[in-house]
Scaffold this motif. Structure first.
Motif, short mmCIF file in Angstrom:
data_model
loop_
_atom_site.label_atom_id
_atom_site.label_comp_id
_atom_site.label_asym_id
_atom_site.label_seq_id
_atom_site.Cartn_x
_atom_site.Cartn_y
_atom_site.Cartn_z
N GLU A 42 87.14 61.35 -40.35
CA GLU A 42 88.53 61.55 -40.79
C GLU A 42 89.25 60.22 -40.64
OE1 GLU A 42 91.50 62.57 -38.08
OE2 GLU A 42 90.50 60.79 -37.33
N THR A 64 92.61 59.56 -39.39
CA THR A 64 93.70 59.34 -38.44
C THR A 64 93.31 58.39 -37.30
OG1 THR A 64 94.35 61.60 -38.93
CG2 THR A 64 95.44 60.55 -37.06
N ARG A 116 81.07 63.95 -42.81
CA ARG A 116 80.83 64.96 -41.78
C ARG A 116 79.49 65.63 -42.09
NH1 ARG A 116 86.85 67.86 -41.18
NH2 ARG A 116 87.97 65.88 -41.10
N GLU A 155 78.12 68.40 -42.11
CA GLU A 155 78.27 69.86 -42.11
C GLU A 155 77.24 70.44 -43.06
OE1 GLU A 155 82.41 71.46 -41.80
OE2 GLU A 155 82.86 69.63 -42.89
N GLU A 160 100.01 58.77 -42.34
CA GLU A 160 100.33 58.80 -40.92
C GLU A 160 101.69 58.13 -40.75
OE1 GLU A 160 98.11 60.53 -39.38
OE2 GLU A 160 96.32 60.20 -40.59
N TYR A 162 96.16 67.32 -31.76
CA TYR A 162 97.47 67.84 -32.18
C TYR A 162 98.35 68.30 -31.01
CZ TYR A 162 95.69 67.64 -36.90
OH TYR A 162 95.18 67.20 -38.09
N ALA A 216 90.97 75.42 -47.67
CA ALA A 216 92.06 74.55 -47.19
C ALA A 216 92.06 73.27 -48.00
CB ALA A 216 91.86 74.24 -45.71
P1 HAM Z 1 91.12 68.08 -41.72
O1 HAM Z 1 91.77 69.40 -41.83
O2 HAM Z 1 89.88 67.98 -40.91
O3 HAM Z 1 92.22 67.08 -41.18
O4 HAM Z 1 90.81 67.55 -43.17
C1 HAM Z 1 91.82 67.49 -44.14
C2 HAM Z 1 91.30 68.03 -45.47
O5 HAM Z 1 90.08 67.37 -45.84
C3 HAM Z 1 90.93 69.51 -45.41
O6 HAM Z 1 92.06 70.33 -45.58
C4 HAM Z 1 89.98 69.61 -46.61
O7 HAM Z 1 90.74 69.73 -47.79
C5 HAM Z 1 89.27 68.26 -46.59
N1 HAM Z 1 87.94 68.38 -45.97
C6 HAM Z 1 87.64 68.41 -44.66
N2 HAM Z 1 86.32 68.51 -44.46
C7 HAM Z 1 85.75 68.54 -45.69
C8 HAM Z 1 84.41 68.62 -46.17
N3 HAM Z 1 83.38 68.67 -45.36
N4 HAM Z 1 84.21 68.63 -47.51
C9 HAM Z 1 85.26 68.56 -48.37
N5 HAM Z 1 86.53 68.47 -47.97
C10 HAM Z 1 86.79 68.46 -46.67
C11 HAM Z 1 91.98 65.76 -40.96
O8 HAM Z 1 91.02 65.18 -41.38
C12 HAM Z 1 93.10 65.08 -40.23
N6 HAM Z 1 92.75 63.65 -40.07
C13 HAM Z 1 94.42 65.23 -40.95
C14 HAM Z 1 95.53 64.56 -40.24
C15 HAM Z 1 96.06 63.34 -40.53
N7 HAM Z 1 96.15 65.03 -39.19
C16 HAM Z 1 97.06 64.15 -38.80
N8 HAM Z 1 96.99 63.10 -39.61
#
Ligand code: HAM
Length: 458
Positions: A94, A96, A126, A128, A144, A278, A296
């Protein structure tokens, strides 16, 4: 056997790669209006940053990280040696943590300075289990904002995200905005204890992993996909009943701003998000139809302790990220199709090879004038050059023949109306240049129309 792309990855072929560029441009416009400026950080960082920032007990860190090893360090490990902490690297799961690391490293929020607002876009990794909407390499656009703890920052960010979805074409009615507050250092620990006590009392109904979670990080059990655990956690204590006065007031003000902006949202006290950093506001945007379980399309929240966690001065923060691929699925569920990546304003066809050099120079001139222009590079017949022009969806074709060229003319055919006219070559070039400089709305049809008006009818 031919080599295929790795599991959980996806090629963005030209039509989509063009859309990804458009997606980032729209994000830059929408977020730019709120003062966000771009930042780029490396796709790999020291593993420690993610362990400390995102949390060791999260799935993202404990199960899903791609470790990056140089050949030299791999050899060292295979030989039974150790790798220095700073050489233990992981691909970013991610954005952040890396942005916060950069903010601290370059002191982007000096004491007393206004908040810094940063936007980024790029691939995240990731490990996954891949499925629809879940990849091992996926693209995020994220923002951010560091340096302000006011609830207006949270509300502004959420409103901005919803504006982005509307601007990119995701229908508002297809989305649901979920909000919650995770509390702070004062009210979360007693809440966590209450959840643990509840889980202990229902231990025989929980999966093995949740039994472990009860000891390490009970709030993670709210994310468990096991239906038995989900049923148990439905009646677990709610954070909103445990918020301290400050957190309740902060959450209340965020909601009041959202109400004031006319934004519909659902309060979901079970929304805990999969990352440990968070505090207070958390939110997620889900798409209700046509997405499957990975619905999501974005989420984020406030993280007032993260900067300290990675070694900086106490600095509050707020941010979110949206998943590009999931937004595409949401758009497709709403009937969207990628427009073709390639648009051809003018195709220059050669009657024979004697005019090829002149045609080559006309194509360059047209491109200099800002028109997407093409010619044949494979000595095709005139008929197949027209077929190619059709395939490229050319708005008009200029036919260059030796006889017309000798008289300083070319034939221009409007591919929509099939009208054909003789046009003076020099006039054609300068006319096209003028049209290309016109404000939008005149090309490519306007060019074809003008071509229809200036020549001698054939
Ligand atoms: P997160 O919810 O883990 O938040 O990821 C944000 C978005 O990335 C998710 O809502 C989804 O749309 C997309 N996403 C996550 N994992 C996958 C995946 N394996 N494949 C496709 N899309 C994916 C964050 O990453 C935090 N850094 C958000 C944040 C920024 N919070 C504070 N600042």
């Amino acid at each position: 056997m031919t080599i295929q792309s790795p599991e959980g990855t996806r090629d963005l072929l030209p039509d989509e790669a063009k859309f990804w560029a458009h997606f980032k441009a729209v994000a830059s416009d929408v977020f730019g209006a709120y003062g966000y400026v771009p930042i780029e950080t490396p796709v790999f960082e020291q593993t420690d940053l993610f362990v400390r920032g995102i949390g060791e007990a999260t799935d993202v860190v404990s199960k899903e990280m791609f470790i990056a090893l140089s050949g030299e360090n791999l050899k060292r490990l295979l030989d039974g040696g150790a790798v220095k902490a700073k050489s233990r690297l992981s691909l970013r799961p991610e954005g952040t943590a890396g942005v916060v690391r950069a903010v601290v490293q370059h002191d982007l929020v000096p004491q007393g300075a206004p908040p810094v607002k940063l936007v980024y876009a790029g691939p995240m990794f990731r490990a996954e289990r891949p499925q629809k909407g879940r990849q091992r390499q996926f693209n995020q656009v994220g923002i951010e904002c560091l340096g302000a703890e006011e609830p207006s920052v949270d509300a502004e960010g959420i409103i901005m995200l919803m504006r982005f979805y509307a601007a990119i074409g995701i229908p508002v009615e297809a989305t649901e905005l979920l909000v919650n507050s995770m509390g702070c250092d004062a009210c979360r620990p007693p809440y966590r204890d209450a959840v643990k006590a509840y889980m202990d009392a229902h231990a025989d109904e929980l999966c093995d992993e949740c039994k472990r979670r009860a000891d390490i990080n009970p709030l993670r059990a709210f994310d468990c996909k096991n239906p038995g655990c989900a049923a148990v956690m439905e009646d677990a204590p709610k954070i909103t009943d445990h918020l301290c006065d400050d957190c309740r007031a902060h959450y209340g003000t965020v909601k009041a701003y959202l109400d004031g902006a006319g934004l519909a949202y659902t309060e979901d006290p079970k929304l805990v998000r999969g990352l440990d950093y968070y505090t207070r506001t958390v939110f997620e945007v889900q798409v209700t139809e046509g997405m499957g379980s990975q619905n999501a399309i974005g989420g984020g929240g406030r993280y007032d302790k993260l900067v300290q966690e990675v070694g900086g001065r106490p600095t509050p923060g707020f941010g979110f990220a949206l998943g590009y691929e999931r937004c595409v699925l949401a758009l497709q569920a709403a009937g969207y199709a990628f427009p073709p990546a390639r648009r051809c304003d003018c195709f220059v066809a050669c009657v024979d090879d004697s005019v090829r050099a002149e045609a080559f120079s006309l194509v360059q001139a047209l491109r200099d004038a800002g028109l997407a222009s093409e010619m044949d590079h494979q000595h095709r017949s005139l008929k197949s050059q027209f077929k190619l022009a059709d395939k490229l969806d050319a708005a008009f074709v200029v036919v260059m023949g030796p006889d017309e060229l000798a008289a300083g003319q070319v034939k221009a055919r409007n591919m929509q109306t099939h009208e054909e006219h003789l046009v003076d070559l020099a006039a054609a070039k300068s006319l096209l240049a003028c049209l290309a400089a016109e404000p939008s709305g005149t090309e490519p049809l306007g060019i074809a129309e003008v071509f229809g008006g200036i020549g001698e009818g054939n």
